[in-house]
Enzyme design. Structure first.
Site, PDB file in Angstrom:
ATOM      1  N   GLU A 281       0.827  -1.204   0.000  1.00  0.00           N
ATOM      2  CA  GLU A 281       0.000   0.000   0.000  1.00  0.00           C
ATOM      3  C   GLU A 281       0.866   1.261   0.000  1.00  0.00           C
ATOM      4  OE1 GLU A 281      -2.724   0.280   3.300  1.00  0.00           O
ATOM      5  OE2 GLU A 281      -3.497   2.220   2.635  1.00  0.00           O
ATOM      6  N   GLU A 357     -11.701  -3.058  19.680  1.00  0.00           N
ATOM      7  CA  GLU A 357     -11.532  -3.298  18.247  1.00  0.00           C
ATOM      8  C   GLU A 357     -12.314  -4.536  17.810  1.00  0.00           C
ATOM      9  OE1 GLU A 357      -7.667  -4.684  16.780  1.00  0.00           O
ATOM     10  OE2 GLU A 357      -7.797  -3.264  15.137  1.00  0.00           O
TER      11      GLU A 357
END
Lengths: 560, 161
Positions: A281, A357
């Site tokens: 990325e 999370e």
């Protein structure tokens, strides 16, 4: 030139110590404190650290700087009387249900009451049992156990720049409160758990989910798989007689099997996966002129929550890679699904924010969480103790196939700079051992709060920053926003010194984090595989389970 | 969210104090002057604009007796309970107000939102003891008798409107 002061009749050298307390502790006397941590500003509230000066005056040693030829005493009848009185007063207005307290055996108030031999109180008990705030996935607040030392408040605002809690009301009505006394889950709390790490009593504790995991293990309806994060291996041993930093991963794997887990995996493997995706990325962003830069790492759920609350404009800059735990979650579920099985997925983390999370909507598929339960290091320690396993004598065991191999790059995720260093190992084209050393000496994994460096890359340079502690992150973000500094890639870890100092680790603020960091370093250095791309499991995963599903299973977009 | 008009009002106050964190108390006093209490949304807005945490501003608001987070009645009755007023029998005066208006220390405002009864530790007008104020108008040498007439007059005024 060296300066000297006289402590208990002994001449003691001092240099740049900020207060008498530090000098006294350096000479081997453990003055008691509740409200003092060297990492935080001085508050001077608990008065336990008082010392007597040459004229019989009482001074709080935490907030008095040492002076040349100063004469103090640390142990006199007057001081002992004062300290005992403080403890008695604290205890008289404190919930004393120690036996059923989450902090039983690990409480500073209990420890000091024992140290000072407090066996009875001269004052009537008048504490009011207040309702616990259990709204958060990560922490539980029980105000009846609060001694108003303010450690949590200063941690939250000074280290994390969050300020979810503060003192409210006045005098005898003073309490630690959220804004407008809202449930903590509805505030800007990032779930890092550092307040719990700083809390000397049971006023802020970590949400305990061991019951649910025991339940899954006992029922045996579904196989139970567990993944264990890099930072846990260098801290868990501390509770079983090992030195801080001792890598006990083999024993942890053995203990988990004894507890009844059917498949035992290492999150370091999915950290390798994270590096594969994140490095890709980064390179894509660098070559795309329209992409948002700098790219921020996305492993830390505390940081993600902080960015969502305070810098929604930066969400495009955060890597779309899921955290290693949330990458492993779907991989484990899919792996078992391919065998026609449903699995209960547990994660052992050094982190309290991972509980939050795991419960986020982004990490549910068809309403089912990819990671079912998150336990902290402290909770796993409790389970091992509960089961009566003699941890120190366990034979080391390995992780289960097919997710057995992991690289040193995955292991260093547990410490500040580790994600960056692992990514750089992947990005740099020179794959020699010499290059590994050169990367190491760039100092990403230095334990400072902010690290900045330049990395030659092709015909340009990459500007890199590594920060730990959200207050440090905020400083850096302000510099980026004002144009004062510019970066290509920034690693953020919310907890001081990274995950090794996470809110779910044992010993809280008093932990020896530097030794743990060295433990991680040693674990990495001893590995044959040092780079994520060298991990044979990667190719296996990309050609198999992940084929064509990388985006679905490994990436996430946080919405504004 | 604050409405545009209110936002402008608050921005004006903030500007007057240069968006200075250390002036937060003065800023809150001005806000309270405007609204007779400190509305939650406005405190949150102040926190954001001044760069301090909401928890901190809540701490300041709850520390000082003079700041109120509860909406006040149209008529704010403050009964002095300082030493001088107390020894000159301020308690029966306070009780009379509370009895007639059916309010308590926990719930100091009437159902219709017209009256709020509070105590003050000292007005510094001990020569006039026992003393009370209604919307900052001072009423000296109070008696339970006077309380009844005062309230009757005020209620009459309300009914006429």
């Amino acid at each position: 030139m060296a300066k000297y002061m006289i402590i208990d009749g002994k001449q003691v050298e001092f240099n740049d110590e900020k207060n008498i307390l530090a000098v006294v502790r350096k000479m081997g006397i453990d003055l008691p404190t509740f409200c003092y941590y060297p990492e935080l500003s001085v508050y001077g509230a608990c008065r336990m650290c008082v010392v007597e000066d040459a004229w019989g005056g009482m001074v709080a040693s935490c907030s008095t700087p040492p002076k040349e030829n100063m004469e103090i005493k640390t142990n006199t009848p007057k001081l002992q009387k004062y300290r005992k009185m403080i403890l008695e007063l604290l205890l008289s207005s404190h919930c004393r249900e120690c036996l059923t307290c989450e902090k039983n055996g690990n409480c500073r108030l209990q420890e000091l009451a024992d140290r000072f031999g407090i066996r009875q109180l001269r004052f009537p008990t008048d504490y009011s049992k207040l309702e616990k705030d259990e709204s958060s996935k990560a922490i539980v607040r029980d105000t009846s156990k609060c001694i108003l030392c303010g450690d949590c408040i200063r941690t939250c605002s000074e280290i994390q720049n969050v300020g979810a809690i503060d003192f409210a009301h006045r005098g005898s009505k003073m309490v630690v409160s959220t804004a407008f006394n809202k449930p903590i889950a509805e505030t800007n709390c990032v779930n890092c758990g550092q307040c719990a790490a700083a809390c000397p009593t049971g006023a802020i504790t970590i949400k305990n989910d061991t019951d649910k995991v025991w339940d899954a293990l006992y029922k045996k309806e579904k196989p139970v798989a567990v993944q264990i994060a890099p930072a846990v291996r260098v801290a868990l041993g501390e509770e079983f007689g090992f030195a801080p930093g001792d890598n006990v991963i083999g024993k942890i794997a053995a203990a988990l099997r004894r507890l009844g887990f059917d498949a035992v995996y290492d999150t370091s493997l999915s950290a390798d996966l994270t590096i594969m995706e994140e490095a890709k990325e980064l390179l894509e962003r660098l070559s795309d002129s329209g992409a948002a830069l700098p790219m921020f790492t996305s492993c830390c759920p505390g940081w993600i929550k902080y960015a969502e609350d305070n810098h929604p404009d930066l969400l495009d800059n955060i890597s779309t890679c899921k955290s290693p735990m949330e990458m492993f979650g779907p991989v484990i579920k899919e792996y078992f699904k391919d065998q026609g099985k449903e699995v209960v997925s547990v994660a052992i983390m050094p982190c309290t924010a991972k509980k939050y999370e795991a419960a986020r909507e982004e990490f549910k598929r068809n309403g089912i969480a990819d990671v079912d339960y998150v336990l902290t290091t402290v909770e796993l320690i409790q389970m091992i103790k509960e089961a009566g396993i003699n941890f120190a004598d366990l034979q080391e065991e390995e992780f289960d196939e097919p997710f057995k191999p992991y690289s040193g790059a995955g292991v260093i995720f547990g410490v500040t700079g580790g994600v960056m260093e692992a990514a750089v190992r992947k990005v740099v084209e020179d794959k020699t051992n010499k290059a590994l050393d050169e990367i190491k000496y760039m100092g990403f994994r230095d334990l400072k709060g902010v690290k900045v460096c330049e990395l030659p890359y092709g015909d340009r340079k990459l500007n890199i920053a590594v920060v730990n502690g959200l207050a440090n992150a905020e400083c850096l973000i302000q510099q980026i926003k004002s144009g004062e500094a510019s970066f290509d890639f920034v690693e953020v870890m919310a907890c001081p010194k990274g995950c090794i100092g996470g809110g779910g680790q044992p010993k809280g603020f008093r932990a020896k984090k530097d030794e743990r960091a060295q433990g991680i370093d040693k674990a990495d250095a001893s590995m044959e595989l040092r780079r994520s791309e060298d991990n044979p499991a990667m190719a296996q995963l990309y050609d198999g389970l992940l084929k064509g599903r990388e985006h679905e299973l490994l990436h996430v977009h946080y919405k504004k | 969210m604050l409405e545009q008009k209110e936002k402008e009002k608050i921005d004006h106050i903030l500007k007057k104090y240069d968006y200075e964190k250390s002036k937060v108390i003065s800023i809150m006093q001005e806000v309270q002057k405007e609204y007779h209490y400190l509305p939650q949304e406005i405190l949150c807005y102040l926190a954001k604009e001044l760069g301090i945490s909401e928890a901190k501003i809540y701490g300041v608001a709850t520390f000082y007796e003079n700041f109120s987070l509860e909406k006040k009645g149209k008529y704010l009755i403050k009964v002095c309970d300082g030493t001088a007023c107390h020894v000159r029998k301020s308690v029966p005066i306070l009780e009379e107000f509370r009895k007639i208006l059916n309010v308590t220390p926990e719930k100091p405002t009437t159902e219709d939102g017209m009256f709020t009864v509070e105590t003050v530790s000292c007005f510094g007008a001990c020569g006039l003891a026992p003393v009370c104020t209604i919307n900052d108008e001072v009423h000296p040498a109070m008696t339970p008798e006077k309380v009844r007439t005062l309230l009757a007059e005020l209620k009459e005024g309300i009914d006429e409107n």
